[in-house]
Design a protein around this motif. Structure first.
Motif, PDB file in Angstrom:
ATOM      1  N   THR A  81      12.387  -1.585 -11.397  1.00 25.29           N
ATOM      2  CA  THR A  81      13.840  -1.386 -11.364  1.00 25.29           C
ATOM      3  C   THR A  81      14.227  -0.874  -9.979  1.00 25.29           C
ATOM      4  N   ASP A  82      15.514  -0.782  -9.733  1.00 22.03           N
ATOM      5  CA  ASP A  82      15.978  -0.187  -8.477  1.00 22.03           C
ATOM      6  C   ASP A  82      15.438   1.230  -8.333  1.00 22.03           C
ATOM      7  N   ASP A  83      15.456   1.994  -9.412  1.00 16.64           N
ATOM      8  CA  ASP A  83      14.957   3.370  -9.355  1.00 16.64           C
ATOM      9  C   ASP A  83      13.480   3.417  -8.979  1.00 16.64           C
ATOM     10  N   ASP A  84      12.711   2.412  -9.418  1.00 13.30           N
ATOM     11  CA  ASP A  84      11.294   2.342  -9.034  1.00 13.30           C
ATOM     12  C   ASP A  84      11.151   2.005  -7.552  1.00 13.30           C
ATOM     13  N   ARG A  85      11.998   1.124  -7.071  1.00 13.07           N
ATOM     14  CA  ARG A  85      11.849   0.601  -5.712  1.00 13.07           C
ATOM     15  C   ARG A  85      12.363   1.551  -4.628  1.00 13.07           C
ATOM     16  N   LEU A  86      13.362   2.370  -4.919  1.00 13.85           N
ATOM     17  CA  LEU A  86      13.978   3.191  -3.876  1.00 13.85           C
ATOM     18  C   LEU A  86      13.003   4.140  -3.182  1.00 13.85           C
ATOM     19  N   GLN A 134       0.817  -1.219   0.000  1.00 10.13           N
ATOM     20  CA  GLN A 134       0.000   0.000   0.000  1.00 10.13           C
ATOM     21  C   GLN A 134       0.849   1.266   0.000  1.00 10.13           C
ATOM     22  N   LEU A 135       2.140   1.115   0.223  1.00 14.18           N
ATOM     23  CA  LEU A 135       3.036   2.276   0.212  1.00 14.18           C
ATOM     24  C   LEU A 135       3.707   2.492  -1.146  1.00 14.18           C
ATOM     25  N   HIS A 136       3.446   1.575  -2.087  1.00 12.91           N
ATOM     26  CA  HIS A 136       4.002   1.742  -3.436  1.00 12.91           C
ATOM     27  C   HIS A 136       3.413   2.990  -4.093  1.00 12.91           C
ATOM     28  N   PRO A 137       4.231   3.773  -4.784  1.00 16.26           N
ATOM     29  CA  PRO A 137       3.672   4.845  -5.604  1.00 16.26           C
ATOM     30  C   PRO A 137       2.745   4.239  -6.675  1.00 16.26           C
ATOM     31  N   ALA A 138       1.737   4.976  -7.068  1.00 20.03           N
ATOM     32  CA  ALA A 138       0.758   4.484  -8.043  1.00 20.03           C
ATOM     33  C   ALA A 138       1.437   4.005  -9.333  1.00 20.03           C
ATOM     34  N   ARG A 139       2.493   4.694  -9.764  1.00 19.26           N
ATOM     35  CA  ARG A 139       3.164   4.301 -11.007  1.00 19.26           C
ATOM     36  C   ARG A 139       3.792   2.914 -10.888  1.00 19.26           C
ATOM     37  N   ASN A 140       4.258   2.544  -9.682  1.00 22.72           N
ATOM     38  CA  ASN A 140       4.810   1.198  -9.487  1.00 22.72           C
ATOM     39  C   ASN A 140       3.719   0.141  -9.630  1.00 22.72           C
ATOM     40  N   SER A 151       9.008  -6.898   0.023  1.00 21.95           N
ATOM     41  CA  SER A 151       9.776  -7.953  -0.645  1.00 21.95           C
ATOM     42  C   SER A 151      11.248  -7.912  -0.249  1.00 21.95           C
ATOM     43  N   ALA A 152      11.840  -6.737  -0.115  1.00 27.25           N
ATOM     44  CA  ALA A 152      13.235  -6.573   0.334  1.00 27.25           C
ATOM     45  C   ALA A 152      14.156  -7.574  -0.365  1.00 27.25           C
TER      46      ALA A 152
END
Length: 184
Positions: free
Chosen positions: A59-64, A42-48, A89-90
């Motif tokens: 990608t890493d850039d998406d996950r950071l 639920q903390l993922h940005p909508a684009r993710n 997921s870590a």
């Protein structure tokens, strides 16, 4: 002996690839120990979420930015001396280290581990989840198992949920007694 009372402030990240049971195990660990549970997805940005729903691996850039939001949630709970269990997921050690840094080193992980076949069957049986089964292999390729890392409890997913939760709690209590939640 409850985790939250034993080593406050304690944060636990329930980790693993999609379909391993992070949310179910995390909610169970939190309930058994009087701690708050946060669903990391639920903390993922909508684009993710949109990207994953389309079957595009992050990608890493998406996950950071997502990891930073999880880290902020952990830090907020610790600053308030509240126990917290959060699913994430870590997948890489660098991600776990980023979360450890946000927690000031005081963080435990429960790594849910299982075979590709079992994970795939679980993902295919889920309904209404944004993460398609087609992304399982990319997650498995990205996964750097936390073997040898301090403060990590590994639980196999090929058993009943109650048994998984019980093993996770037992492992966390044992690690707490040994002081295994500190980085280093």
């Amino acid at each position: 002996m409850e985790l939250g009372k034993e080593v406050l402030p304690l944060a636990v990240v329930v980790m693993g690839v999609s379909g391993c049971g992070k949310s179910s195990v995390g909610a169970g660990v939190a309930a058994r120990n009087g701690m708050r549970f946060v669903e990391g997805d639920q903390l993922h940005p909508a684009r993710n979420v949109e990207k994953m729903a389309k079957g595009i691996p992050l990608t890493d850039d998406d996950r950071l930015p997502w990891l930073d939001r999880i880290g902020a949630e952990i830090k907020t709970a610790q600053d308030a001396s509240q126990g917290l269990v959060i699913s994430c997921s870590a997948l890489k050690r660098s991600y776990r280290d980023r979360l450890r840094q946000a927690a000031g080193g005081r963080l435990a992980f429960v790594f849910l581990e299982g075979s590709r076949d079992l994970l795939l069957s679980r993902m295919q049986a889920r309904q209404g989840h944004f993460m398609p089964a087609s992304l399982l292999d990319s997650q498995l390729q990205t996964l750097e198992p936390p073997t040898g890392e301090a403060g990590v409890v590994t639980v196999a997913i090929d058993m009943a949920l109650d048994d998984m939760v019980a093993l996770a709690c037992e492992g966390l209590k044992s690690a707490a007694i040994k002081g295994g939640f500190h980085a280093g």
